[in-house]
Design a protein around this motif. Structure first.
Motif, PDB file in Angstrom:
ATOM      1  N   ARG A 277       0.825  -1.203   0.000  1.00 32.24           N
ATOM      2  CA  ARG A 277       0.000   0.000   0.000  1.00 32.24           C
ATOM      3  C   ARG A 277       0.864   1.260   0.000  1.00 32.24           C
ATOM      4  NH1 ARG A 277      -5.271  -1.414   3.789  1.00 32.24           N
ATOM      5  NH2 ARG A 277      -5.669  -3.462   2.869  1.00 32.24           N
ATOM      6  N   SER A 278       2.011   1.191   0.661  1.00 35.08           N
ATOM      7  CA  SER A 278       2.920   2.331   0.667  1.00 35.08           C
ATOM      8  C   SER A 278       3.476   2.595  -0.732  1.00 35.08           C
ATOM      9  CB  SER A 278       4.067   2.085   1.661  1.00 35.08           C
ATOM     10  OG  SER A 278       3.573   1.975   2.975  1.00 35.08           O
ATOM     11  N   CYS A 281       0.646   4.223  -2.829  1.00 33.39           N
ATOM     12  CA  CYS A 281       0.398   5.638  -2.533  1.00 33.39           C
ATOM     13  C   CYS A 281       1.538   6.516  -3.036  1.00 33.39           C
ATOM     14  CB  CYS A 281       0.193   5.831  -1.034  1.00 33.39           C
ATOM     15  SG  CYS A 281      -1.301   5.044  -0.397  1.00 33.39           S
ATOM     16  N   ALA A 391      -5.784   9.909  -5.425  1.00 41.15           N
ATOM     17  CA  ALA A 391      -4.577   9.634  -4.653  1.00 41.15           C
ATOM     18  C   ALA A 391      -4.808   9.980  -3.183  1.00 41.15           C
ATOM     19  CB  ALA A 391      -3.397  10.430  -5.217  1.00 41.15           C
ATOM     20  N   THR A 394      -7.251   7.431  -1.687  1.00 37.19           N
ATOM     21  CA  THR A 394      -6.639   6.130  -1.435  1.00 37.19           C
ATOM     22  C   THR A 394      -5.859   6.113  -0.129  1.00 37.19           C
ATOM     23  OG1 THR A 394      -6.473   5.628  -3.802  1.00 37.19           O
ATOM     24  CG2 THR A 394      -5.009   4.420  -2.324  1.00 37.19           C
ATOM     25  N   VAL A 395      -4.973   7.078   0.049  1.00 33.10           N
ATOM     26  CA  VAL A 395      -4.127   7.056   1.240  1.00 33.10           C
ATOM     27  C   VAL A 395      -4.937   7.299   2.506  1.00 33.10           C
ATOM     28  CG1 VAL A 395      -3.497   9.507   1.226  1.00 33.10           C
ATOM     29  CG2 VAL A 395      -1.898   7.843   2.150  1.00 33.10           C
ATOM     30  N   PHE A 411       2.804  10.834   2.517  1.00 33.59           N
ATOM     31  CA  PHE A 411       2.796  10.646   1.064  1.00 33.59           C
ATOM     32  C   PHE A 411       2.570  11.965   0.324  1.00 33.59           C
ATOM     33  CE2 PHE A 411       1.829   6.322   2.549  1.00 33.59           C
ATOM     34  CZ  PHE A 411       2.875   5.669   1.929  1.00 33.59           C
TER      35      PHE A 411
END
Length: 500
Positions: A277-278, A281, A391, A394-395, A411
């Protein structure tokens, strides 16, 4: 309120919030919190439009064109640092405190900018303004996602983030009036431009005071009674508004309350437990930051250098372009909840990259002139704006509650520091050559960077549509004995807390 940091409670707060019908309360959240992007768009565009005026004799500020560029970089540095500092505080002290503090910082710094008398003072004000806006991103995004029902979270988040471009259009329209020397003295109009942003911010502050603290944050930090009181008040208001009782909530969450969670633990879980996931992002933020900042900061110069658009007409083109950016999330937003996050985010990134290819060719060959160039530019950013907003969505969705604001800040800061600085520097240097070929190559590089975001979404994307935040990533306080966390099941990581 629980006094011990290890009390275990079972709560229905998340399911009660997610089953709520849309109401006046949700509109208050959208208006009170979402308006930060309008302020940011207004700020960035206003500075870009007044830049030429500030360098003129008689402006009241002895500053050069090069120093204006330095001010822009300082604003970005302030935003990145503000996001990191205030993001951590948001997770520790609560959403409401921080989305009030950061707005006050923005207001004070913006008013102070209007009284600039020297470059160093202008730089300081721009840094503090950026810090306030950066902190807003972390505090506001986390609060919005925790208060908006899951079924509407995608479209609402996209539209709110896309409202940046309403501020951009407003900034361009205002500059046409405030920078007219026929209406205002040369040393007054640009000062009033900053003052207008402060007035809008004060109006937002009054609305925001009535937005409650996130009940999700409260029950985790040992304040479950306050969380229950807030949710009950919201429910009673909606029942009175609709004239009927709400259906009972389904499902519950069991957590171990902790008033303080060490930063080391938060970072470890966020970036070791969820490495996929990191990566996702980071790729999404880098792609949109490179494309947007590279072209946004240089669009006026590009139009004047290669299409002979006069400085007085540039704001009109920017208004048209900005409105197309806002139209993307508005018209496509509901598909992110119905069709799904993964296909729509990939479409936004790959689609904008694909349209950039004929855009580069039209620019290089001069086919169709300014009209063809603007049409393709509008289509590119109609798609890209949805991807950029996604974006942030999502994060803010896919990390645990205790790390949400910090993840947004991290991020945002990393993507903006890399893409947001590299993009403008690259495009600025290519435009400075005066040749079309280098600039066309710049468009192709931007397309490649956006494509990487699309690839990351296809490989690492999370199907988050319609799902409770606690299902996407259970709170750390509910993950004491869980197993692998990053994409090990079809529904994704985070389904490891106790849910009934």
């Amino acid at each position: 309120m629980a006094e011990a940091e290890s009390d275990t409670i079972t709560t229905q707060v998340p399911s009660r919030l997610d089953r709520l019908p849309w109401s006046r309360f949700h509109w208050r959240v959208v208006i009170g919190l979402g308006s930060v992007w309008i302020l940011d768009g207004l700020e960035v565009t206003m500075v870009g439009n007044v830049a030429a005026r500030l360098t003129e004799d008689g402006s009241g500020l002895d500053i050069s064109a090069g120093q204006i560029g330095v001010a822009g970089a300082i604003y970005i540095v302030g935003a990145c640092l503000g996001a990191l500092v205030f993001g951590q505080l948001t997770d520790r002290l609560g959403r409401k405190k921080l989305f009030l503090w950061t707005l006050v910082l923005y207001l004070v710094a913006t008013v102070a900018t209007a009284f600039s008398f020297s470059p160093w003072y202008f730089f300081l004000c721009r840094f503090l303004t950026g810090a306030g806006i950066g902190g807003e991103y972390a505090a506001v995004n986390s609060a919005i996602d925790e208060l908006i029902p899951a079924r509407a979270r995608g479209r609402v988040d996209l539209i709110i983030n896309g409202s940046y471009w309403l501020g951009s259009a407003a900034g361009s329209a205002l500059s046409l009036v405030l920078l007219s020397t026929a209406l205002l003295p040369i040393d007054l109009g640009w000062r009033l431009a900053f003052g207008f942003g402060a007035v809008l911010g004060i109006c937002v502050l009054f609305v925001r005071r009535h937005v409650p603290e996130s009940p999700r944050w409260l029950f985790i930090h040992g304040r479950e009674e306050e969380a229950e009181r807030i949710v009950r008040g919201i429910e009673e208001g909606i029942e009175e508004e609709r004239g009927e009782e709400l259906p009972p909530a389904e499902g519950s969450l069991t957590i171990r309350q902790r008033k303080a969670i060490p930063f080391r633990e938060i970072a470890s879980v966020a970036f070791r437990k969820y490495p996929r996931r990191s990566i996702l992002c980071l790729a999404l933020f880098l792609g949109q930051a490179f494309l947007y900042n590279g072209i946004t900061f240089n669009l006026g110069v590009l139009l004047s250098s290669f299409y002979d658009v006069g400085a007085s007409l540039t704001p009109l083109f920017i208004i048209f372009w900005a409105l197309s950016n806002f139209a993307g999330p508005v018209l496509l937003g509901h598909f992110f909840d119905s069709v799904g996050r993964k296909p729509m985010i990939a479409l936004a990134y790959f689609g904008s990259a694909a349209v950039t290819l004929p855009l580069a060719w039209v620019f290089l060959s001069q086919t169709g002139g300014l009209t063809a160039f603007m049409i393709l530019l509008v289509i590119t950013f109609f798609l890209a704006s949805s991807g950029a907003s996604a974006a942030y969505l999502t994060v803010s969705e896919i990390f645990p509650m205790e790390t949400r604001a910090l993840a947004i800040a991290f991020f945002y800061a990393l993507g903006t520091a890399a893409g947001g600085i590299a993009g403008p520097l690259l495009f600025g240097s290519l435009i400075d050559t005066g040749e079309r070929m280098p600039v066309a190559i710049g468009f192709l590089i931007a397309a490649a960077v956006m494509s990487l975001g699309g690839v990351a979404e296809l490989v690492f994307g999370v199907r988050a549509e319609g799902r409770e935040l606690e299902d996407l990533a259970a709170p750390l306080t509910a993950q004491e004995d869980d197993g692998p966390g990053d994409g090990e099941t079809e529904r994704g990581a985070g389904e490891t807390g106790e849910r009934a």
